[in-house]
Design an enzyme around this catalytic site. Structure first.
Site, short mmCIF file in Angstrom:
data_model
loop_
_atom_site.label_atom_id
_atom_site.label_comp_id
_atom_site.label_asym_id
_atom_site.label_seq_id
_atom_site.Cartn_x
_atom_site.Cartn_y
_atom_site.Cartn_z
N GLN A 35 30.41 -2.59 -17.89
CA GLN A 35 31.69 -1.89 -17.86
C GLN A 35 32.69 -2.52 -18.84
OE1 GLN A 35 31.80 0.80 -16.12
NE2 GLN A 35 33.94 1.42 -16.34
N TRP A 73 1.96 -0.45 -6.44
CA TRP A 73 3.07 -1.29 -6.88
C TRP A 73 2.62 -2.75 -7.02
CZ3 TRP A 73 5.78 2.55 -8.31
CH2 TRP A 73 6.01 3.64 -7.48
N GLY A 110 31.63 -1.47 -22.38
CA GLY A 110 31.72 -0.06 -22.72
C GLY A 110 30.39 0.48 -23.23
N GLU A 113 9.28 -7.82 -3.04
CA GLU A 113 9.19 -9.01 -2.17
C GLU A 113 10.15 -8.92 -0.99
OE1 GLU A 113 8.72 -12.89 -3.97
OE2 GLU A 113 8.07 -11.97 -5.85
N GLU A 139 0.84 -1.19 0.00
CA GLU A 139 0.00 0.00 0.00
C GLU A 139 0.88 1.25 0.00
OE1 GLU A 139 -3.45 -2.17 2.71
OE2 GLU A 139 -2.68 -0.20 3.31
N GLN A 178 45.07 -8.63 -17.18
CA GLN A 178 44.81 -9.24 -15.88
C GLN A 178 43.55 -8.68 -15.24
OE1 GLN A 178 47.09 -8.28 -12.18
NE2 GLN A 178 47.85 -10.39 -12.40
#
Length: 380
Positions: A337, A159, A340, A364, A130, A279
């Site tokens: 990331q 919602w 890009g 939830e 609510e 790396q």
């Protein structure tokens, strides 16, 4: 990169997961749009391919529908979400809206609605939240005012997934004032009841979500799901089942993002070779993979605990949802990331996942609520 399933799963579970992937790949996505609202063609397709039937075992027998295994529900959601998050969400919302009937409804309620939901012919909704009762679900204010031998519902819900287009709602209303969680009753409310209206809410990611208004909506004793004043238990039991599977949804999204990142990093050349020569890239992929597998193990452990009927179900389900949804947020962001700017272009799979992955950390039970549930479980 396809990571193995959790070791606790049986060969039958693995075969089921493969069947889910096969059926998901056959779903028609050509007409799919980014518009919000219930996609009834998709829901019907989920029913025709047996995917919804797997959520509601025995639904073809009407009132003999039984509760699904939590492990199987997690397998459904994880492997469907790796292929199609729209389809996964549509399936999950059918389950969430209907499981109060499966667990606590009368034979008549189940016979009327569950076969139609399993077939994709009726759309269900779970109406708990609510405007002033979100994370604090026990603070519900939607009033069930006595009227004859029944009640009239007055107030608002917001919602609410599948609102305002659902065919019926499981509505949680206050039947005893100032009684907290002990004064809430669950009602089955068909969408055509007089006094019920609503409007859609438009979100960051396409999602069937809406606001409902109840203006003296009539409900009768035969509409009660479970027992009067014990509806909060109905809601929590449903959420205990679905919280690990929200984690499974998140694991599926993380897996899809990890696959995309691995493929891109292997094929993309920069600084004289593939990105995987760097790396930093290799370590990022390793971190993504480790967190995803850890989330998967937590999810299926929580599902197994639920299926065993353990009293630890609530806080273990909270652990699974918390860790898996937070992990998915990290993994999808890391994949973006590595890609890009191309990953943020409208229509890119990661652009969709980037918008989709944010909401499960809230609905939830937000991550903060899950931490409280875990702490209570540990300390009592």
């Amino acid at each position: 990169m396809a990571l193995p399933l959790a070791d606790s799963l049986t060969d039958a579970d693995r075969a089921f997961a493969e069947w889910v992937r096969e059926q998901a790949a056959k779903l028609d996505t050509a007409h799919r749009s980014e518009a919000s609202g219930v996609d009834r063609d998709l829901v019907l397709s989920l029913g025709e391919r047996g995917l919804l039937g797997a959520v509601f075992p025995g639904a073809s027998a009407g009132d003999h529908c039984r509760e699904a295994s939590a492990v199987r529900l997690c397998l459904l959601r994880e492997h469907l979400s790796r292929v199609d998050t729209h389809a996964e969400t549509a399936l999950a919302l059918q389950g969430l809206g209907s499981y109060p009937l499966v667990q606590s409804g009368t034979q008549q309620q189940r016979a009327r609605w569950i076969p139609a939901v399993a077939a994709g012919e009726a759309v269900a909704a779970f109406a708990l939240t609510e405007p002033d009762a979100g994370s604090d679900a026990a603070a519900l204010a939607l009033e069930a005012e006595p009227a004859g031998d029944g009640w009239r519902l007055n107030g608002e819900k917001t919602w609410i997934s599948n609102a305002p287009e659902a065919d019926f709602y499981t509505v949680f209303a206050r039947t005893t004032p100032d009684a907290g969680a002990r004064g809430v009753t669950a009602f089955l409310v068909p969408a055509d009841r007089p006094g019920l209206s609503g409007e859609p809410l438009h979100m960051l990611a396409p999602h069937a979500l809406g606001h409902l208004v109840f203006d003296a909506v009539p409900v009768a004793p035969e509409d009660v799901v479970g027992e009067v004043d014990r509806g909060f238990r109905v809601a929590m039991r449903t959420l205990d089942l679905f919280r690990p599977s929200v984690g499974a949804f998140a694991v599926g999204m993380a897996g899809a993002a990890l696959d995309a990142a691995t493929t891109h990093a292997t094929g993309r050349h920069a600084f004289g070779g593939p990105l995987t020569n760097l790396q930093s890239t290799r370590h990022t992929l390793a971190e993504m993979a480790t967190r995803t597998e850890a989330a998967r193990l937590l999810v299926y452990a929580a599902a197994a605990v639920y299926d065993a009927g353990s009293p630890e179900t609530g806080w273990r389900a909270a652990m699974a949802k918390l860790f898996a949804t937070e992990t998915a947020q990290y993994v999808v962001d890391a994949a973006v990331q590595l890609h890009g700017a191309r990953a943020l272009r409208r229509g890119h799979p990661l652009e969709h996942l980037y918008r989709e992955v944010r909401a499960p950390r809230i609905y939830e039970g937000a991550s903060e609520v899950q931490r409280e549930i875990i702490a209570r479980g540990m300390l009592t």
